[in-house]
Design a protein around this motif. Structure first.
Motif, PDB file in Angstrom:
ATOM      1  N   PHE A   1      12.151 -19.994   1.774  1.00 10.76           N
ATOM      2  CA  PHE A   1      12.393 -18.609   1.344  1.00 10.76           C
ATOM      3  C   PHE A   1      11.056 -18.024   0.923  1.00 10.76           C
ATOM      4  CE2 PHE A   1      16.171 -21.062   0.760  1.00 10.76           C
ATOM      5  CZ  PHE A   1      17.218 -20.221   1.108  1.00 10.76           C
ATOM      6  N   LEU A   2      10.751 -16.817   1.413  1.00  8.69           N
ATOM      7  CA  LEU A   2       9.465 -16.196   1.109  1.00  8.69           C
ATOM      8  C   LEU A   2       9.699 -14.797   0.538  1.00  8.69           C
ATOM      9  CD1 LEU A   2       9.375 -17.371   4.393  1.00  8.69           C
ATOM     10  CD2 LEU A   2       6.998 -17.531   3.705  1.00  8.69           C
ATOM     11  N   PHE A   3       8.990 -14.488  -0.546  1.00  6.83           N
ATOM     12  CA  PHE A   3       9.149 -13.199  -1.233  1.00  6.83           C
ATOM     13  C   PHE A   3       7.815 -12.443  -1.225  1.00  6.83           C
ATOM     14  CE2 PHE A   3      12.172 -16.180  -2.965  1.00  6.83           C
ATOM     15  CZ  PHE A   3      13.325 -15.442  -3.195  1.00  6.83           C
TER      16      PHE A   3
ATOM     17  N   LEU B   1      12.284 -12.980   3.208  1.00  6.58           N
ATOM     18  CA  LEU B   1      12.755 -13.578   4.454  1.00  6.58           C
ATOM     19  C   LEU B   1      13.094 -15.028   4.154  1.00  6.58           C
ATOM     20  CD1 LEU B   1       9.934 -12.415   6.941  1.00  6.58           C
ATOM     21  CD2 LEU B   1      12.228 -11.414   6.730  1.00  6.58           C
ATOM     22  N   PHE B   2      13.897 -15.641   5.026  1.00  8.99           N
ATOM     23  CA  PHE B   2      14.008 -17.099   4.966  1.00  8.99           C
ATOM     24  C   PHE B   2      13.921 -17.624   6.389  1.00  8.99           C
ATOM     25  CE2 PHE B   2      18.428 -15.623   5.052  1.00  8.99           C
ATOM     26  CZ  PHE B   2      19.017 -16.431   6.023  1.00  8.99           C
ATOM     27  N   ALA B   3      13.572 -18.889   6.507  1.00 15.17           N
ATOM     28  CA  ALA B   3      13.489 -19.497   7.835  1.00 15.17           C
ATOM     29  C   ALA B   3      14.092 -20.885   7.792  1.00 15.17           C
ATOM     30  CB  ALA B   3      12.034 -19.580   8.305  1.00 15.17           C
TER      31      ALA B   3
ATOM     32  N   VAL C   1      -0.789  -9.654   7.941  1.00 13.62           N
ATOM     33  CA  VAL C   1       0.347 -10.027   7.082  1.00 13.62           C
ATOM     34  C   VAL C   1      -0.162 -10.776   5.852  1.00 13.62           C
ATOM     35  CG1 VAL C   1       2.403 -11.484   6.918  1.00 13.62           C
ATOM     36  CG2 VAL C   1       2.021 -10.093   8.963  1.00 13.62           C
ATOM     37  N   LYS C   2       0.214 -10.286   4.668  1.00 11.15           N
ATOM     38  CA  LYS C   2      -0.259 -10.906   3.421  1.00 11.15           C
ATOM     39  C   LYS C   2       0.508 -12.180   3.110  1.00 11.15           C
ATOM     40  CE  LYS C   2      -2.082  -6.800   1.202  1.00 11.15           C
ATOM     41  NZ  LYS C   2      -1.952  -5.873   0.065  1.00 11.15           N
ATOM     42  N   ASP C   3      -0.133 -13.060   2.359  1.00 15.52           N
ATOM     43  CA  ASP C   3       0.564 -14.253   1.866  1.00 15.52           C
ATOM     44  C   ASP C   3       1.707 -13.817   0.956  1.00 15.52           C
ATOM     45  OD1 ASP C   3      -0.882 -16.221   3.117  1.00 15.52           O
ATOM     46  OD2 ASP C   3      -2.359 -16.396   1.501  1.00 15.52           O
ATOM     47  N   PRO C   4       2.814 -14.575   0.963  1.00 14.44           N
ATOM     48  CA  PRO C   4       3.927 -14.213   0.075  1.00 14.44           C
ATOM     49  C   PRO C   4       3.535 -14.417  -1.389  1.00 14.44           C
ATOM     50  CG  PRO C   4       4.355 -16.315   1.148  1.00 14.44           C
ATOM     51  CD  PRO C   4       3.091 -15.781   1.744  1.00 14.44           C
ATOM     52  N   GLU C   5       4.238 -13.706  -2.270  1.00 16.46           N
ATOM     53  CA  GLU C   5       4.029 -13.848  -3.718  1.00 16.46           C
ATOM     54  C   GLU C   5       4.683 -15.122  -4.230  1.00 16.46           C
ATOM     55  OE1 GLU C   5       2.363 -11.563  -5.778  1.00 16.46           O
ATOM     56  OE2 GLU C   5       1.756 -10.768  -3.830  1.00 16.46           O
ATOM     57  N   LYS C   6       5.741 -15.534  -3.543  1.00 10.29           N
ATOM     58  CA  LYS C   6       6.512 -16.674  -4.050  1.00 10.29           C
ATOM     59  C   LYS C   6       7.218 -17.338  -2.879  1.00 10.29           C
ATOM     60  CE  LYS C   6       9.766 -17.774  -7.677  1.00 10.29           C
ATOM     61  NZ  LYS C   6      10.379 -17.290  -8.901  1.00 10.29           N
ATOM     62  N   THR C   7       7.335 -18.659  -2.913  1.00 16.25           N
ATOM     63  CA  THR C   7       8.112 -19.366  -1.884  1.00 16.25           C
ATOM     64  C   THR C   7       8.979 -20.442  -2.541  1.00 16.25           C
ATOM     65  OG1 THR C   7       6.344 -20.985  -1.527  1.00 16.25           O
ATOM     66  CG2 THR C   7       6.389 -19.094  -0.035  1.00 16.25           C
ATOM     67  N   VAL C   8      10.082 -20.754  -1.863  1.00 15.80           N
ATOM     68  CA  VAL C   8      10.944 -21.873  -2.259  1.00 15.80           C
ATOM     69  C   VAL C   8      11.221 -22.656  -0.981  1.00 15.80           C
ATOM     70  CG1 VAL C   8      13.188 -22.558  -3.193  1.00 15.80           C
ATOM     71  CG2 VAL C   8      12.034 -20.515  -4.094  1.00 15.80           C
TER      72      VAL C   8
END
Length: 487
Positions: A322-324, A364-366, A402-409
């Protein structure tokens, strides 16, 4: 089919109170008969809870559920991530109700109430390699029918009929790729087999059975429903009438069902101390991954044909990221739900955009899988590594800005000791009836194995697990009433 569990649920929520079958005698009955339970259920996922609800609907209240983890729901698990001042629900495991209103779990959505659902369109966009941009809808549709539906799928179906021995589905893919002239066609075929087979069934083509991989059936014909608030509220709402029967943090280590003992002994540890329960019946609903790992010792050993089924069925190694992002850094098209790229990679990703269902949250999620994921899960820096691989895919699709996400899980289902994988698939060399064999009652109906892996038609799904639990409990209840008649 028997919907007694839904009636129990309806009564429970209508009275907003304890149903009649769970009145004051309950605590007494739970320890009645000299401390012998009628049934002990191992695992509080969909199969375990539906087994419990089914017992309750048949007037059986003298049972207990043991759950190793500290939550209920198994592979249905919603966690809440704090981001930009709000708590965003994310589903680490199951996400959709397949077949929507035709899914038996939809009745539970209705009874529990307050559970929003949204129809998924699965609108898809596929991108070329080397920042080559997206295929048009027309190109994608044309490739899909030519290369997948009337291409690879027809090719492997003919091989299913013409081979004398089962083999890995990968062999058919390799042979089919050899018949294609252009690199673009090969790349698109690989995209389709990854997205529609490997990431759908959670197994690698090298492990999946050519003969039996696609034996599953779809339930109903309605659109799939996405649960924007997550799956946990649904299973917690369903489990409400049996919550007081569940002990969490209870890790079962041994099931002694020797015929010489009057009752089955279930041994478990909790907070370092060991306990023994005596019961007439045991319903085991742990994941296939846990059965494969032999973390529960069965005495005697499970019958050989059950052990064979466990060994030959595959346990998938799929995970999710999951990417925020900050709202002003959003770069993806809001109206497309699925995107991926036709690029060869060791670890394969397919991205989902849930913004149409979750109020436009910038996330987004993948789904991703690959032969290295299991070893990566155990290493330091796993989350960073997966994130950087995911960003390579996103930048190929949407550009290097595309910027790096602020947060990932990132999930870790393969090394989670209570799941050991995503869900089951049909492995090379398995017997066609492996799942039917696995769910047959063992040793004079003392032991039942249940869960999604025992569902012949609906393996891999929450409704498959739900129906399997119900079937096991129905058999156990019938056997108990026969036993009472004999006493």
């Amino acid at each position: 089919s028997d919907r007694g569990d839904i009636q129990v649920l309806a009564d429970f929520y209508r009275n907003n109170d304890v149903p009649d079958s769970m009145d004051k005698n309950q605590t007494a009955s739970a320890t009645s008969r000299a401390g012998v339970y009628d049934v002990v259920i191992i695992g509080a996922g969909w199969a375990g809870i539906s087994a419990a609800m089914t017992l309750l609907s048949k007037g059986i209240t003298n049972f207990k559920i043991l759950e190793a983890s500290d939550y209920i729901g198994g592979r249905s698990r919603t966690v809440y991530e704090s981001f930009n001042g709000e708590e965003i629900p994310i589903d680490l495991g199951s996400m959709w109700l397949h077949g929507g209103v035709d899914n038996p779990l939809y009745d539970i959505v209705t009874q529990v109430g307050g559970i929003p659902t949204r129809e998924s369109t699965f609108s898809e966009r596929v991108y070329k390699k080397n920042n080559g941009g997206a295929l048009t809808n027309q190109q994608l549709t044309s490739h899909y029918y030519q290369l997948y539906e009337n291409g690879f799928m027809d090719y492997q179906a003919r091989r299913q009929e013409s081979t004398n021995n089962d083999e890995a589905l990968q062999i058919s893919k390799n042979k089919y790729l050899n018949t294609l002239s252009s690199t673009e066609k090969k790349d698109m075929t690989k995209y389709f087999t990854t997205a529609y087979i490997e990431l759908e069934y959670s197994g690698l083509l090298t492990e999946m059975s050519l003969w039996w991989w696609d034996m599953d059936e779809y339930i109903g014909s309605a659109d799939d429903l996405f649960l924007p608030e997550g799956y946990s509220p649904l299973i917690e709402g369903y489990a409400a009438p049996v919550l007081n029967k569940i002990e969490t943090g209870a890790e079962v280590t041994k099931v002694n069902y020797k015929p010489s003992n009057q009752n089955v002994k279930v041994i478990y540890t909790k907070d370092g101390s060991r306990s023994v329960l005596n019961t007439k019946k045991v319903i085991v609903t742990v994941s296939l991954g846990v059965l494969k790992a032999d973390t529960i010792q069965f005495l005697p050993k499970l019958p050989k044909n059950r052990r064979n089924s466990i060994a030959k069925l595959g346990m998938g190694g799929m995970n999710k990221i999951f990417l925020f992002w900050n709202p002003n850094d959003v770069f993806w098209p809001s109206n497309i739900e699925i995107f991926g790229d036709a690029v060869n990679r060791d670890i394969k990703f397919q991205f989902f955009n849930p913004s149409a269902y979750n109020g436009g949250k910038p996330m987004l999620f993948a789904f991703f899988s690959g032969s290295d994921v299991k070893s990566m899960e155990t290493q330091n820096g796993y989350e960073e590594e997966i994130t950087s691989l995911a960003m390579v895919v996103l930048r190929n699709m949407f550009g290097n800005g595309v910027k790096d996400p602020e947060k990932t899980v990132v999930t870790k289902w393969i090394t989670d000791p209570y799941t050991m994988g995503a869900y089951s698939f049909n492995g090379v060399g398995m017997a066609k009836k492996a799942r039917k064999i696995l769910k047959r009652p063992i040793k004079n109906n003392r032991l039942y194995i249940s869960g999604e892996a025992t569902n012949y038609k609906y393996f891999q799904t929450t409704h498959g697990a739900y129906l399997a639990g119900k079937a096991a409990a129905t058999k156990a209840a019938a056997s108990l009433s026969r036993r009472r008649d004999d006493e």
